[in-house]
Design a protein around this motif. Sequence first.
Motif, short mmCIF file in Angstrom:
data_model
loop_
_atom_site.label_atom_id
_atom_site.label_comp_id
_atom_site.label_asym_id
_atom_site.label_seq_id
_atom_site.Cartn_x
_atom_site.Cartn_y
_atom_site.Cartn_z
N CYS A 120 0.88 -1.12 -0.14
CA CYS A 120 -0.01 0.02 0.00
C CYS A 120 0.86 1.40 -0.02
O CYS A 120 1.99 1.16 0.21
N CYS A 144 -2.82 2.21 6.56
CA CYS A 144 -3.85 2.32 5.24
C CYS A 144 -5.28 1.81 5.59
O CYS A 144 -6.24 2.07 4.75
N CYS A 151 -2.64 -2.00 9.64
CA CYS A 151 -1.83 -0.90 8.78
C CYS A 151 -2.63 0.42 8.85
O CYS A 151 -3.54 0.46 8.85
N HIS A 187 0.82 -6.47 1.69
CA HIS A 187 -0.60 -7.22 2.19
C HIS A 187 -0.84 -8.38 1.56
O HIS A 187 -0.96 -8.48 0.25
#
Lengths: 143, 433
Positions: free
Chosen positions: B249, B313, B311, B256
């Motif tokens: 990301c 993100c 995360c 991921h």
Amino acid sequence: MYVKQISVFLENKSGRLAEVTSVLGKHEIDISALSIADTTDFGILRLIVNKPDLALQVLKENGFTVSATDVIAIAVEDKPGGLAKVLDILYKNDIGIEYMYAFVGKVADEALVILKVENAEEAVNILKENGVKILSADEVYSL
Amino acid sequence: MRYWDEHMECMDRSTLQEIQLKRLIETVKRVYTSVPYYRNKMQKLGLIPEDIKDLNDLQKLPFTTKQDLRDNYPYGLFAVPLSEIVRIHASSGTTGKPTVVGYTKHDIGIWSEVMARTLVAAGADKHSFVQIAYGYGLFTGGLGVHYGAERIGASVIPISSGNTKRQIQLMVDFGTTLLACTPSYALYLAETMEEMGVDKSQLKLKSGVFRAEPWSENMRKEIESKLNIKAYDIYGLSEIIGPGVAYECEYQCGMHINEDHFLPEIINPETGEVLGEGEYGELVFTTITKEGLPLIRYRTRDITALHYEKCRCGRTFVRMEKVIGRTDDMIIIRGVNVFPSQIESVLLELGEVEPHYQLIVDRVNNLDVLEVLVEVSERMFSDEVKKLEQLEKKITKAIEDTLGISVKVRLVEPKTIERSEGKAKRVIDRRKI
Ligand SMILES: [Zn+2]
């Protein structure tokens, strides 16, 4: 004012120094001063030769790690205390010496010494002011 | 648009685990009934599909290796009638037979989906122009990215690999915004651009997804500055699906893993024991949605570690670190796994462009000792002993910090490390055990 010194990286194993001198000999390069600084693992061979550029090239071609460094060549009186006088001047002026070594041969009643200092330009000026004789590259290479 | 499938990518882990378990159970049933190879293997272990009741039961299942794929060449591990296979890909097979993988229509859909997530995470959307300079053909790289880009509605430029000047010309003319190729080819493109006098300001390029060979953080920085883009690492292998198994990301802090399709584990490659979060070991995948070639606990031989914390993100999918080596070249020193690539990255970070090094392992008084020989390059060399000793210390410390064990670094002359076919022999193990 500076003399070009050739430095070679050497592992501490037998025969390597002989290989360097034989490579130089084959190309008719004359060694006028030489010193080895070593640790338990490796050594640094420092050379003053008559053809430094050629020496650099042929040693590289033969697989050695080589570099060229500017050093100062000085002449001191060949009598007790001659070198001490010069070292004292440098010490008083706060100029650190990285390393030094003497020439293999010498001229008349002078001993020739190679110096590598932290601040070469300043060192040259101070030595000159104090009347120390500094040799030019041409003088050294033709010895 | 930050996610392709926010629902799946950001799902809370307990819901995700429910989905994973359901899919795992289905997969195990499917291979048990339709792949004799798996049924035999499970029967030997006294296992029936009903023994898989929760995700931890995954550990009861047998491993599958690349050798198993070769032994069942070409179609022995396929789980559907060949009439349902709509695509065959194969790995290069540098040693022996190639590895053959087959996809059903549904599998191609999954592949498109995971690649769509990958490309969106790398900044693509339907307005993007995606130039695919991965090879098309039996290699999964080209078509994998292609399907993902089509899925998000981007404009695909399927140029395949090679023809570098034309690549650059089209990049300028067509306004490519995302580049997909190997990292070394990205650097080669940048160099060729310079030669052609094309400035990066003439490009509309914003990002790139790079993979199919190992690359370092330094290489990432170089690509990013030379092409003025953000460079994303992606991960995949044809046995599992191709590119799109895992993706970075915008925070670039590990890849991921598309966990709703591929269940990851990290194992000790020597013992097969499952390791915990953050521990380095061999990455193992179980596919839980694939129809054509489902694989149970497939050993990738890639060494990495997994991190489960959420995360920044927003994605909840586990992150795998950059692969730090292969099980083939792992050495164990005083119980610690060491990879030549770790030493290599330390030297790269210290500024060595192409480091030449060798690891010598020996056993002295029943204790493993690791000596690292480093060839002194002109850049490293100094005429002062002090500076060389400092360099030796700096390398020693950096390696010890990375490996967590003490080492002895020895500077050696160039070309003293034996090379065969231009490649240095990285490890000499003198231990007699
Ligand atoms: Zn993330």
